[in-house]
Design a protein around this motif. Structure first.
Motif, PDB file in Angstrom:
ATOM      1  N   GLN A  59      -7.839  22.192  -7.767  1.00 35.10           N
ATOM      2  CA  GLN A  59      -7.942  21.596  -6.672  1.00 35.10           C
ATOM      3  C   GLN A  59      -7.632  20.259  -6.516  1.00 35.10           C
ATOM      4  OE1 GLN A  59     -12.340  21.622  -6.425  1.00 35.10           O
ATOM      5  NE2 GLN A  59     -12.806  20.423  -8.192  1.00 35.10           N
ATOM      6  N   THR A  60      -7.214  19.916  -5.106  1.00 30.00           N
ATOM      7  CA  THR A  60      -7.036  18.591  -5.338  1.00 30.00           C
ATOM      8  C   THR A  60      -7.519  17.645  -3.457  1.00 30.00           C
ATOM      9  OG1 THR A  60      -4.210  19.228  -5.545  1.00 30.00           O
ATOM     10  CG2 THR A  60      -5.012  17.578  -3.529  1.00 30.00           C
ATOM     11  N   TRP A  61      -7.882  16.622  -4.964  1.00 27.78           N
ATOM     12  CA  TRP A  61      -8.605  15.927  -3.342  1.00 27.78           C
ATOM     13  C   TRP A  61      -7.057  14.952  -2.156  1.00 27.78           C
ATOM     14  CZ3 TRP A  61     -13.273  17.305  -2.438  1.00 27.78           C
ATOM     15  CH2 TRP A  61     -14.116  17.388  -3.844  1.00 27.78           C
ATOM     16  N   LEU A  62      -7.589  15.570  -1.460  1.00 32.15           N
ATOM     17  CA  LEU A  62      -6.360  15.183   0.094  1.00 32.15           C
ATOM     18  C   LEU A  62      -7.543  13.708   0.990  1.00 32.15           C
ATOM     19  CD1 LEU A  62      -4.154  15.045   2.059  1.00 32.15           C
ATOM     20  CD2 LEU A  62      -5.482  17.161   3.750  1.00 32.15           C
ATOM     21  N   LEU A  63      -6.412  12.690   0.363  1.00 33.12           N
ATOM     22  CA  LEU A  63      -7.483  11.597   0.907  1.00 33.12           C
ATOM     23  C   LEU A  63      -6.631  11.001   2.319  1.00 33.12           C
ATOM     24  CD1 LEU A  63      -8.882  11.503  -1.248  1.00 33.12           C
ATOM     25  CD2 LEU A  63      -8.718   8.900  -1.606  1.00 33.12           C
ATOM     26  N   ARG A  64      -7.328  10.746   3.594  1.00 33.03           N
ATOM     27  CA  ARG A  64      -6.477   9.712   4.548  1.00 33.03           C
ATOM     28  C   ARG A  64      -7.400   8.575   5.115  1.00 33.03           C
ATOM     29  NH1 ARG A  64      -7.083  15.613   6.195  1.00 33.03           N
ATOM     30  NH2 ARG A  64      -5.387  16.606   6.930  1.00 33.03           N
ATOM     31  N   SER A  65      -6.387   7.294   4.279  1.00 33.32           N
ATOM     32  CA  SER A  65      -6.686   5.838   4.222  1.00 33.32           C
ATOM     33  C   SER A  65      -5.504   5.592   4.886  1.00 33.32           C
ATOM     34  CB  SER A  65      -6.840   5.716   2.984  1.00 33.32           C
ATOM     35  OG  SER A  65      -7.408   4.263   2.496  1.00 33.32           O
ATOM     36  N   GLU A  66      -6.204   4.643   5.831  1.00 35.52           N
ATOM     37  CA  GLU A  66      -5.472   3.296   6.286  1.00 35.52           C
ATOM     38  C   GLU A  66      -3.829   3.519   6.735  1.00 35.52           C
ATOM     39  OE1 GLU A  66      -4.619  -0.052   4.066  1.00 35.52           O
ATOM     40  OE2 GLU A  66      -6.904  -0.475   3.982  1.00 35.52           O
ATOM     41  N   GLY A  67      -4.355   5.218   7.598  1.00 36.72           N
ATOM     42  CA  GLY A  67      -3.217   5.822   7.916  1.00 36.72           C
ATOM     43  C   GLY A  67      -2.015   6.398   6.946  1.00 36.72           C
ATOM     44  N   ARG A  68      -2.276   6.646   5.444  1.00 40.64           N
ATOM     45  CA  ARG A  68      -1.492   6.777   4.787  1.00 40.64           C
ATOM     46  C   ARG A  68      -2.355   8.127   4.127  1.00 40.64           C
ATOM     47  NH1 ARG A  68       1.286   3.360   0.982  1.00 40.64           N
ATOM     48  NH2 ARG A  68      -1.202   2.410   0.739  1.00 40.64           N
ATOM     49  N   LEU A 185       5.302   3.826 -11.524  1.00 40.15           N
ATOM     50  CA  LEU A 185       4.729   4.268 -13.184  1.00 40.15           C
ATOM     51  C   LEU A 185       4.056   2.759 -12.865  1.00 40.15           C
ATOM     52  CD1 LEU A 185       7.440   5.191 -15.614  1.00 40.15           C
ATOM     53  CD2 LEU A 185       5.726   6.454 -13.677  1.00 40.15           C
ATOM     54  N   TRP A 186       2.847   2.477 -13.524  1.00 38.55           N
ATOM     55  CA  TRP A 186       1.266   1.523 -13.057  1.00 38.55           C
ATOM     56  C   TRP A 186       0.708   1.108 -14.618  1.00 38.55           C
ATOM     57  CZ3 TRP A 186      -3.358   1.919 -13.285  1.00 38.55           C
ATOM     58  CH2 TRP A 186      -3.971   3.271 -13.383  1.00 38.55           C
ATOM     59  N   GLU A 187       0.483   0.278 -14.992  1.00 44.50           N
ATOM     60  CA  GLU A 187       0.012  -0.063 -16.097  1.00 44.50           C
ATOM     61  C   GLU A 187      -1.463  -1.151 -15.436  1.00 44.50           C
ATOM     62  OE1 GLU A 187       1.824  -1.099 -19.671  1.00 44.50           O
ATOM     63  OE2 GLU A 187       3.341  -1.350 -17.858  1.00 44.50           O
ATOM     64  N   ASP A 188      -2.507  -0.433 -16.176  1.00 43.05           N
ATOM     65  CA  ASP A 188      -4.074  -1.407 -16.084  1.00 43.05           C
ATOM     66  C   ASP A 188      -4.398  -1.849 -15.136  1.00 43.05           C
ATOM     67  OD1 ASP A 188      -3.153  -2.728 -18.811  1.00 43.05           O
ATOM     68  OD2 ASP A 188      -2.215  -4.097 -17.565  1.00 43.05           O
ATOM     69  N   SER A 189      -4.144  -2.175 -13.718  1.00 46.00           N
ATOM     70  CA  SER A 189      -4.849  -1.955 -12.803  1.00 46.00           C
ATOM     71  C   SER A 189      -3.379  -1.343 -11.456  1.00 46.00           C
ATOM     72  CB  SER A 189      -5.688  -2.694 -12.300  1.00 46.00           C
ATOM     73  OG  SER A 189      -6.459  -2.275 -10.944  1.00 46.00           O
ATOM     74  N   HIS A 190      -4.006  -1.104 -10.415  1.00 45.09           N
ATOM     75  CA  HIS A 190      -2.973  -0.687  -9.432  1.00 45.09           C
ATOM     76  C   HIS A 190      -4.272  -0.634  -8.043  1.00 45.09           C
ATOM     77  CE1 HIS A 190       0.797  -0.020  -6.634  1.00 45.09           C
ATOM     78  NE2 HIS A 190      -0.132   1.215  -6.546  1.00 45.09           N
ATOM     79  N   ARG A 191      -3.710  -1.838  -7.072  1.00 44.51           N
ATOM     80  CA  ARG A 191      -4.284  -1.624  -5.575  1.00 44.51           C
ATOM     81  C   ARG A 191      -3.064  -0.970  -4.663  1.00 44.51           C
ATOM     82  NH1 ARG A 191      -9.182  -2.229  -3.606  1.00 44.51           N
ATOM     83  NH2 ARG A 191      -9.180  -3.587  -4.453  1.00 44.51           N
ATOM     84  N   ILE A 192      -3.944   0.441  -4.268  1.00 40.92           N
ATOM     85  CA  ILE A 192      -3.445   0.715  -3.007  1.00 40.92           C
ATOM     86  C   ILE A 192      -4.011   0.137  -1.329  1.00 40.92           C
ATOM     87  CG2 ILE A 192      -3.469   3.571  -1.968  1.00 40.92           C
ATOM     88  CD1 ILE A 192      -4.340   4.727  -4.548  1.00 40.92           C
ATOM     89  N   ASP A 193      -4.516   0.205  -1.909  1.00 38.41           N
ATOM     90  CA  ASP A 193      -4.799  -0.912  -0.668  1.00 38.41           C
ATOM     91  C   ASP A 193      -6.288  -0.847   0.108  1.00 38.41           C
ATOM     92  OD1 ASP A 193      -7.022   1.545   0.226  1.00 38.41           O
ATOM     93  OD2 ASP A 193      -5.728   2.823   1.558  1.00 38.41           O
ATOM     94  N   ALA A 194      -7.516  -1.701   0.680  1.00 39.42           N
ATOM     95  CA  ALA A 194      -8.546  -2.341   0.799  1.00 39.42           C
ATOM     96  C   ALA A 194      -9.446  -1.669  -0.042  1.00 39.42           C
ATOM     97  CB  ALA A 194      -8.488  -2.936   2.611  1.00 39.42           C
ATOM     98  N   GLY A 195      -9.688  -0.031   0.752  1.00 40.48           N
ATOM     99  CA  GLY A 195     -10.437   0.634  -0.135  1.00 40.48           C
ATOM    100  C   GLY A 195     -10.369   1.315  -1.132  1.00 40.48           C
ATOM    101  N   LEU A 196      -9.056   1.521  -2.107  1.00 40.56           N
ATOM    102  CA  LEU A 196      -8.881   2.309  -3.375  1.00 40.56           C
ATOM    103  C   LEU A 196      -7.758   1.655  -4.241  1.00 40.56           C
ATOM    104  CD1 LEU A 196      -6.948   5.213  -0.752  1.00 40.56           C
ATOM    105  CD2 LEU A 196      -9.659   5.108  -2.078  1.00 40.56           C
ATOM    106  N   ARG A 197      -8.596   2.064  -5.624  1.00 40.99           N
ATOM    107  CA  ARG A 197      -7.727   1.000  -6.979  1.00 40.99           C
ATOM    108  C   ARG A 197      -7.542   1.870  -7.749  1.00 40.99           C
ATOM    109  NH1 ARG A 197     -11.602  -2.389  -7.591  1.00 40.99           N
ATOM    110  NH2 ARG A 197     -12.122  -0.890  -9.195  1.00 40.99           N
ATOM    111  N   LEU A 198      -6.553   1.923  -8.238  1.00 35.17           N
ATOM    112  CA  LEU A 198      -6.724   2.712  -9.789  1.00 35.17           C
ATOM    113  C   LEU A 198      -6.978   2.107 -11.051  1.00 35.17           C
ATOM    114  CD1 LEU A 198      -2.986   5.136  -8.956  1.00 35.17           C
ATOM    115  CD2 LEU A 198      -5.574   5.967 -10.092  1.00 35.17           C
ATOM    116  N   ASP A 199      -7.329   2.383 -11.628  1.00 34.23           N
ATOM    117  CA  ASP A 199      -7.946   1.571 -13.067  1.00 34.23           C
ATOM    118  C   ASP A 199      -7.674   2.359 -14.354  1.00 34.23           C
ATOM    119  OD1 ASP A 199      -8.797  -1.200 -12.930  1.00 34.23           O
ATOM    120  OD2 ASP A 199     -10.408   0.199 -11.683  1.00 34.23           O
ATOM    121  N   ALA A 200      -6.870   1.757 -15.669  1.00 30.72           N
ATOM    122  CA  ALA A 200      -6.727   2.382 -16.649  1.00 30.72           C
ATOM    123  C   ALA A 200      -7.915   2.756 -16.730  1.00 30.72           C
ATOM    124  CB  ALA A 200      -6.601   1.680 -17.704  1.00 30.72           C
ATOM    125  N   ALA A 201      -8.227   3.905 -17.802  1.00 33.34           N
ATOM    126  CA  ALA A 201      -9.491   4.866 -17.875  1.00 33.34           C
ATOM    127  C   ALA A 201      -8.955   5.811 -19.497  1.00 33.34           C
ATOM    128  CB  ALA A 201     -10.376   5.226 -17.469  1.00 33.34           C
TER     129      ALA A 201
END
Length: 302
Positions: A59-68, A185-201
């Motif tokens: 499955q894919t998780w579809l998110l709508r956040s800050e207009g995106r 291509l991102w490393e360590d951490s990447h801020r997408i918007d005010a509520g969403l952040r990617l982190d290495a795991a």
């Protein structure tokens, strides 16, 4: 219901596949005990009690956040040649129609997040245009962990635990997107918007990542393949057979589940059938399932 709202973020579950994955628990989860799978509540959403085969969702998780419009993982895809993963080879699913039913056409997607680069997380990154693999979502930026991009790039000649299990995946589902100039291509951490952040795991793969949602008083964490089964919530030391770094996977799983328990966050794996996600609580040396998300199981979808 296939839709919930957490804070200012709307989340929709988009199905590609649900059913058997041709593996028994002792193959899929070699660290687990037979007793862990005797629980009747695991059937039918996580185990076929008759055949003893594990059930899984793609499955894919579809998110709508800050207009995106954002997609978290893109499943297996159609027409892909997977000689060492026949259950995922040459599928013909209605994924794009299911996405359209959620109100999204491919050109509407702004971001694609691949939590890691296994075959069942990047397949719909591309589709066939004649004889060429092209980005399915032509206007999207594809966020990929650089460590996984480098690890799975055949030019780097790494020797994965999977052996040839991920064969063709980089060539048909990753490289065409990168060559089209659509990747970040991102490393360590990447801020997408005010509520969403990617982190290495890391652990499951070198570049495995989690997506954390923090909006208002709501919290969630999209954990990719840190979990394939709720059995791994109850015993976080249980790995799947696909974890490249078993010790790292266990440590990361405990860390992320601990954060979720401390912050009352919804844990949203990539492949959980049933209600798809759960809230967890500390319980002795592991964790307990405090409550399920309100997503409808596959058989109950309207």
């Amino acid at each position: 219901m296939d839709h919930i709202t957490l804070g200012d973020v709307d989340i929709t579950r988009v199905w590609e596949y649900f059913g058997p994955v041709d593996m028994t628990p002792d193959t899929f989860f070699p660290d687990s005990s037979k007793e862990a799978w005797d629980a009747s509540w695991l059937s039918p959403h996580f185990l076929d009690s008759g055949t003893g085969i594990v059930h899984s969702a793609i499955q894919t998780w579809l998110l709508r956040s800050e207009g995106r419009t954002i997609l978290v993982d893109t499943g297996v895809g159609n027409h892909k040649e997977r000689p060492y993963a026949p259950v995922w080879s040459h599928l013909e699913t209605d994924f794009l129609a299911n996405l359209a039913r959620a109100g999204v056409q491919p050109e509407d997607v702004d971001l694609v997040i691949n939590t890691h680069l296994h075959a069942d997380h990047v397949g719909w990154n591309t589709c066939l245009d004649g004889r060429q693999w092209v980005p399915t979502f032509p206007n999207a930026t594809y966020l990929m962990p650089k460590h996984d991009f480098d690890f799975w790039n055949p030019e780097n000649d790494h020797k994965p635990l999977l052996g040839r299990g991920n064969q063709n995946v980089f060539e048909d589902s990753v490289a065409p997107v990168h060559q089209a100039g659509r990747t970040l291509l991102w490393e360590d951490s990447h801020r997408i918007d005010a509520g969403l952040r990617l982190d290495a795991a890391p652990g499951h793969t070198p570049g495995s990542s989690v997506l954390t949602l923090t909006s208002g008083t709501d919290r969630a964490v999209f954990v990719g393949d840190l979990l394939h089964s709720p059995v791994q919530i109850l015993d976080p030391d249980v790995n799947s057979c696909f974890c490249e770094d078993p010790a790292g996977a266990r440590a990361t799983r405990r860390k992320v589940l601990g954060w979720a328990a401390d912050h009352n966050a919804l844990v949203i794996p990539a492949h959980l059938g049933g209600h798809g996600a759960a809230e967890v609580a500390h319980a002795g040396g592991g964790f307990a399932i405090k409550g399920w998300a309100p997503f409808a199981p596959y058989a109950e979808r309207s």
